[in-house]
Design a protein around this motif. Structure first.
Motif, PDB file in Angstrom:
ATOM      1  N   THR A 119       0.827  -1.210   0.000  1.00 48.00           N
ATOM      2  CA  THR A 119       0.000   0.000   0.000  1.00 48.00           C
ATOM      3  C   THR A 119       0.863   1.264   0.000  1.00 48.00           C
ATOM      4  N   ILE A 122       1.934   1.906  -3.554  1.00 46.20           N
ATOM      5  CA  ILE A 122       0.831   2.430  -4.367  1.00 46.20           C
ATOM      6  C   ILE A 122       0.589   3.905  -4.061  1.00 46.20           C
ATOM      7  N   PHE A 126       1.136   7.100  -6.648  1.00 40.02           N
ATOM      8  CA  PHE A 126      -0.099   7.721  -7.122  1.00 40.02           C
ATOM      9  C   PHE A 126       0.139   9.039  -7.863  1.00 40.02           C
ATOM     10  N   TRP A 176      -0.563  -2.634 -14.180  1.00 37.11           N
ATOM     11  CA  TRP A 176      -0.565  -1.631 -13.111  1.00 37.11           C
ATOM     12  C   TRP A 176      -1.901  -1.677 -12.360  1.00 37.11           C
ATOM     13  N   CYS A 180      -2.480  -2.666  -8.256  1.00 33.34           N
ATOM     14  CA  CYS A 180      -3.216  -1.856  -7.279  1.00 33.34           C
ATOM     15  C   CYS A 180      -4.413  -2.611  -6.695  1.00 33.34           C
ATOM     16  N   THR A 181      -5.153  -3.304  -7.564  1.00 34.20           N
ATOM     17  CA  THR A 181      -6.385  -3.938  -7.091  1.00 34.20           C
ATOM     18  C   THR A 181      -6.116  -5.052  -6.086  1.00 34.20           C
ATOM     19  N   THR A 184      -6.708  -4.022  -2.515  1.00 39.18           N
ATOM     20  CA  THR A 184      -8.027  -3.520  -2.101  1.00 39.18           C
ATOM     21  C   THR A 184      -8.495  -4.148  -0.791  1.00 39.18           C
ATOM     22  N   ILE A 207      -6.032   3.679  -3.462  1.00 44.21           N
ATOM     23  CA  ILE A 207      -5.853   2.400  -4.164  1.00 44.21           C
ATOM     24  C   ILE A 207      -6.819   2.301  -5.337  1.00 44.21           C
ATOM     25  N   SER A 210      -5.938   4.755  -8.110  1.00 45.41           N
ATOM     26  CA  SER A 210      -4.772   4.279  -8.856  1.00 45.41           C
ATOM     27  C   SER A 210      -5.173   3.173  -9.811  1.00 45.41           C
ATOM     28  N   CYS A 211      -6.011   2.279  -9.340  1.00 42.77           N
ATOM     29  CA  CYS A 211      -6.511   1.193 -10.182  1.00 42.77           C
ATOM     30  C   CYS A 211      -7.324   1.762 -11.348  1.00 42.77           C
TER      31      CYS A 211
END
Length: 410
Positions: A119, A122, A126, A176, A180-181, A184, A207, A210-211
């Motif tokens: 995290t 990420i 961002f 990418w 990110c996912t 979650t 998150i 970003s996804c």
């Protein structure tokens, strides 16, 4: 279990290398930082795993090894001149990533540290993702190109919703988005006992944003499924059998769609899991012709040969990871992988952690992550760094099979 070192240096280096998109070629072999690291550790970690150094040997360990061996056999039969290079690539990324997760994430402390590293990366990336969404330039790729090293191509893909698709340091924007996912539910649910609701909600927003900037329907699908499952768990928290009720409901819906539709339920699902009708049409066609190729060579697959498709179908990509495995390497390779994958999810999900809220939340975050990812992988394909990372995170959750729950106050 006693408190141990939060995270191995190997894990930290591996995570950082994922975001360093530099590589070089030795002959026909392309090497990146992650591939070099995985190649160095795969053999000693495999030996130690099957000697019992990382907990009990699990059936999933054996099935994943059999999957790799069958992939190698398929390539030897179909493409003997390319078998060593390509089987080695699969072994390094698939088994190497899985083994690092199995070996170096062995308790709740190292698992929590892994989630925090993911995290943090990420969140730090961002702003770079926002820049790329505006001007289409991947800052990491541009910086590494200045060193003279090879990098993934900075892809120029049609804008969606007025934005450029963000790939950051990966081979494709989809990768990418998947990177990110994965965080979650791992973060929002897995660290529910460590971080406040407000902090988790803010980081979850970063998150998801970003996804979203990947503008990949497959990655967004995984995030939305996880968020939906989180909401279901919250709204039905007093229902003892809520996950069984949900599973029965999904199975009933699948049967209903199969009865009333002239398409297979998976094709109906894929038609709604896309940004456009054109994408839905192509994915449906890929699935239909992929099945034709599977039944033409069900045992060893078609290997690296061009797949059978109509002349008007100009795409070369196979936007379905599970379909790709069965088509390229045969149904045994598909079975070894999916049975090992599903069995681990089932066994971890069945452990009684009722007396240990921290473990219960970590387990739920990991299971929900891979339920969402399983559906997403039926609409996208993964390769390279993200391929290894997916199975690294998968292997990183199997310590729970050996974990002894602690008392509620711990």
């Amino acid at each position: 279990m006693g408190r141990s070192t939060p995270v191995s240096m190997v894990v930290l280096i591996y995570m950082l290398l994922l975001l360093l998109p530099a590589g070089f070629s030795i002959g026909s072999v392309y090497l990146t930082g992650t591939r070099i690291l995985l190649a160095c550790v795969i053999v000693p970690l495999a030996v130690r795993l099957f000697c019992g150094h990382f907990g009990r040997i699990q059936l999933t360990d054996i099935l994943f090894l059999l999957h790799f061996l069958w992939v190698g056999l398929s390539l030897m039969i179909n493409n003997p001149e390319q078998a060593t290079e390509n089987a080695g690539s699969v072994g390094v990324e698939f088994l190497g990533g899985y083994l690092i997760g199995r070996a170096y994430v062995r308790d709740r402390h190292s698992f929590a540290a892994l989630i925090k590293i993911l995290t943090t990366l990420i969140v730090l990336c961002f702003p770079l993702a926002v820049i790329e969404a505006q001007n289409g330039t991947s800052v990491p790729i541009q910086l590494w190109q200045m060193t003279g090293l090879s990098t993934p191509p900075d892809l120029s893909i049609d804008r969606r919703m007025g934005l450029e698709r963000v790939q950051l340091a990966f081979e494709h924007p989809i990768h990418w988005g998947l990177f990110c996912t994965i965080a979650t539910s791992l973060y929002f649910v897995g660290l529910a006992r460590q971080h406040s609701f407000g902090l988790r909600l803010m980081i979850l927003a970063v998150i998801c944003a970003s996804c979203f900037l990947s503008l990949s329907s497959g990655a967004l699908l995984a995030a939305l499924v996880q968020i939906g499952l989180i909401l279901w768990g919250f709204l039905c928290r007093r229902l003892a059998q809520k996950w069984i009720v949900l599973s029965v409901g999904v199975a009933a819906l699948y049967i209903l769609v199969d009865l009333i539709s002239d398409r297979a339920p998976i094709q109906v699902f894929m038609s709604y899991a896309t940004f456009s009708a054109q994408s839905a049409y192509w994915r449906s066609a890929i699935f239909q012709w992929g099945m034709v190729n599977i039944w033409s060579a069900p045992v060893t697959g078609i290997g690296l040969h061009d797949w059978l498709k109509p002349i008007w179908m100009h795409t070369t990509s196979i936007d379905n990871f599970w379909l790709f495995i069965a088509m390229r390497f045969g149904l045994p390779a598909f079975a070894f992988l999916t049975v090992g994958y599903g069995l681990a999810l089932w066994r971890v999900g069945r452990i009684n952690f009722q007396e240990d809220p921290t473990l219960r939340q970590m387990r739920r975050g990991w299971v929900l992550c891979f339920v969402g990812l399983s559906l997403s992988l039926s609409t996208v394909h993964i390769w390279g760094a993200i391929y290894g990372f997916v199975f690294f995170v998968f292997g990183a959750g199997l310590w729970m099979l050996d974990e002894t729950p602690s008392s509620p106050h711990e």
